[in-house]
Design a protein around this motif. Structure first.
Motif, PDB file in Angstrom:
ATOM      1  N   THR A 220       0.844  -1.188   0.000  1.00  0.00           N
ATOM      2  CA  THR A 220       0.000   0.000   0.000  1.00  0.00           C
ATOM      3  C   THR A 220       0.880   1.239   0.000  1.00  0.00           C
ATOM      4  N   LEU A 221       0.283   2.368  -0.337  1.00  0.00           N
ATOM      5  CA  LEU A 221       1.053   3.610  -0.376  1.00  0.00           C
ATOM      6  C   LEU A 221       1.596   3.968   1.000  1.00  0.00           C
ATOM      7  N   SER A 222       0.838   3.681   2.052  1.00  0.00           N
ATOM      8  CA  SER A 222       1.337   3.999   3.399  1.00  0.00           C
ATOM      9  C   SER A 222       2.533   3.120   3.751  1.00  0.00           C
ATOM     10  N   ALA A 223       2.507   1.848   3.355  1.00  0.00           N
ATOM     11  CA  ALA A 223       3.637   0.954   3.620  1.00  0.00           C
ATOM     12  C   ALA A 223       4.881   1.406   2.859  1.00  0.00           C
ATOM     13  N   TYR A 224       4.691   1.852   1.630  1.00  0.00           N
ATOM     14  CA  TYR A 224       5.831   2.318   0.847  1.00  0.00           C
ATOM     15  C   TYR A 224       6.397   3.608   1.419  1.00  0.00           C
ATOM     16  N   GLN A 225       5.521   4.550   1.757  1.00  0.00           N
ATOM     17  CA  GLN A 225       6.008   5.816   2.300  1.00  0.00           C
ATOM     18  C   GLN A 225       6.724   5.609   3.624  1.00  0.00           C
ATOM     19  N   ALA A 226       6.220   4.706   4.453  1.00  0.00           N
ATOM     20  CA  ALA A 226       6.856   4.440   5.743  1.00  0.00           C
ATOM     21  C   ALA A 226       8.264   3.885   5.563  1.00  0.00           C
ATOM     22  N   SER A 227       8.460   3.000   4.573  1.00  0.00           N
ATOM     23  CA  SER A 227       9.797   2.445   4.347  1.00  0.00           C
ATOM     24  C   SER A 227      10.735   3.504   3.790  1.00  0.00           C
ATOM     25  N   ILE A 228      10.220   4.385   2.970  1.00  0.00           N
ATOM     26  CA  ILE A 228      11.031   5.501   2.458  1.00  0.00           C
ATOM     27  C   ILE A 228      11.419   6.426   3.612  1.00  0.00           C
ATOM     28  N   ASP A 229      10.457   6.742   4.474  1.00  0.00           N
ATOM     29  CA  ASP A 229      10.731   7.619   5.621  1.00  0.00           C
ATOM     30  C   ASP A 229      11.774   7.011   6.547  1.00  0.00           C
ATOM     31  N   LEU A 230      11.801   5.679   6.621  1.00  0.00           N
ATOM     32  CA  LEU A 230      12.778   5.002   7.479  1.00  0.00           C
ATOM     33  C   LEU A 230      14.173   5.010   6.855  1.00  0.00           C
ATOM     34  N   GLY A 231      14.259   5.319   5.560  1.00  0.00           N
ATOM     35  CA  GLY A 231      15.556   5.458   4.916  1.00  0.00           C
ATOM     36  C   GLY A 231      15.930   4.358   3.961  1.00  0.00           C
ATOM     37  N   PHE A 232      14.994   3.446   3.645  1.00  0.00           N
ATOM     38  CA  PHE A 232      15.338   2.346   2.747  1.00  0.00           C
ATOM     39  C   PHE A 232      15.503   2.845   1.316  1.00  0.00           C
ATOM     40  N   SER A 233      16.523   2.312   0.659  1.00  0.00           N
ATOM     41  CA  SER A 233      16.886   2.784  -0.685  1.00  0.00           C
ATOM     42  C   SER A 233      15.976   2.240  -1.773  1.00  0.00           C
ATOM     43  N   HIS A 234      15.308   1.100  -1.511  1.00  0.00           N
ATOM     44  CA  HIS A 234      14.450   0.444  -2.499  1.00  0.00           C
ATOM     45  C   HIS A 234      13.113   0.052  -1.865  1.00  0.00           C
ATOM     46  N   ILE A 235      12.061   0.085  -2.670  1.00  0.00           N
ATOM     47  CA  ILE A 235      10.817  -0.585  -2.302  1.00  0.00           C
ATOM     48  C   ILE A 235      10.534  -1.664  -3.338  1.00  0.00           C
ATOM     49  N   GLU A 236       9.950  -2.772  -2.887  1.00  0.00           N
ATOM     50  CA  GLU A 236       9.596  -3.871  -3.792  1.00  0.00           C
ATOM     51  C   GLU A 236       8.092  -3.873  -3.972  1.00  0.00           C
ATOM     52  N   ILE A 237       7.646  -3.917  -5.239  1.00  0.00           N
ATOM     53  CA  ILE A 237       6.217  -3.887  -5.529  1.00  0.00           C
ATOM     54  C   ILE A 237       5.860  -5.037  -6.468  1.00  0.00           C
ATOM     55  N   ASP A 238       4.619  -5.516  -6.371  1.00  0.00           N
ATOM     56  CA  ASP A 238       4.138  -6.643  -7.167  1.00  0.00           C
ATOM     57  C   ASP A 238       3.023  -6.151  -8.085  1.00  0.00           C
ATOM     58  N   VAL A 239       3.146  -6.402  -9.393  1.00  0.00           N
ATOM     59  CA  VAL A 239       2.235  -5.800 -10.367  1.00  0.00           C
ATOM     60  C   VAL A 239       1.404  -6.857 -11.091  1.00  0.00           C
ATOM     61  N   HIS A 240       0.092  -6.605 -11.130  1.00  0.00           N
ATOM     62  CA  HIS A 240      -0.880  -7.394 -11.878  1.00  0.00           C
ATOM     63  C   HIS A 240      -1.619  -6.457 -12.833  1.00  0.00           C
TER      64      HIS A 240
END
Length: 236
Positions: free
Chosen positions: A19-39
């Motif tokens: 979700t967008l909140s999960a992605y933003q939270a990982s970015i805010d924590l400083g992670f360089s990459h997010i992994e997403i699954d596309v259908h």
């Protein structure tokens, strides 16, 4: 601090996964990459969810491909969130982190998925800010045929050097494998071949201890705060 690691489905142990909140939270924590699954939705829109059905993570049921985007986004996830599109997710990540896009192309069920994903990457001007990979290696071959400049990778839980010729053929530069099958010998072989090795999941202190010694290997993580605290403190 930038944490050179991949947040698996975002901060998925604290927020609803993918979700967008999960992605933003990982970015805010400083992670360089997010992994997403596309259908693909029934009306051909790339959407983000891990499973091919909506049953586990929403209040709906059935295959994603059997629902239009409007129908999918009317479903509720934990916390009242809705399923994001690839467009929305790339927009959120732009200029904040790199995006690892996994094509969930099981049995080639999504006609045109590769082209639609590529078109969005180009539209967002994020060619250098993403890489695309999949368990479906033919999907990556198709992606290469339409995207000569895109960074591509393949996924195989129990990866071996037998994959190297295929990777060279299709110009794949990363290889993601499951941690139980990892070995330093294989990591060295990947390094010698110019392949970025990625391992998942690095979610225990024991796993962090092992991977601290291999800074050239990119870790995929669910337990983000533990990884940040332990991995980087021990590294120092």
């Amino acid at each position: 601090m930038t944490i050179e690691a991949i947040a698996h489905r975002g901060y998925s142990t604290k927020y609803p996964e993918n979700t967008l909140s999960a992605y933003q939270a990982s970015i805010d924590l400083g992670f360089s990459h997010i992994e997403i699954d596309v259908h693909l939705s029934k009306d051909g829109i790339p959407v983000i969810m891990h499973d091919k059905t909506v049953d586990r993570t929403t209040d709906g049921s059935g295959l994603i491909i059997d629902h239009t985007l409007n129908e999918l986004q009317s479903l509720k996830m934990k916390g009242g969130e809705r399923m994001p599109t690839l467009d929305e997710t790339l927009e959120l990540a732009k200029d904040q982190c790199k995006v690892a896009i996994e094509l969930k192309q099981s049995n080639d069920m999504y006609e045109g998925l590769e082209k639609k994903v590529y078109e969005l990457i180009v539209e967002k001007e994020m060619i250098d800010a993403v890489y695309v990979n999949s368990f479906n290696h033919e999907a990556i071959r198709r992606m290469r045929s339409i995207a000569p400049e895109l960074e591509l990778g393949i996924i195989k839980a129990k990866a071996t050097p037998d994959l190297f010729p295929l990777m060279k053929e299709i110009g794949a530069s990363s290889l993601a494998m499951e941690l139980p099958y990892y070995s330093d010998t294989f990591a060295d072989k990947c390094k010698n071949e110019g392949i970025q090795l990625i391992v998942w999941p690095v979610d225990t202190i024991e796993a962090c201890t092992m991977m601290i010694k291999r800074q050239n290997v990119l870790c995929t993580v669910n337990e983000l705060e533990q990884f940040k605290a332990y991995y980087y403190e021990k590294e120092d």
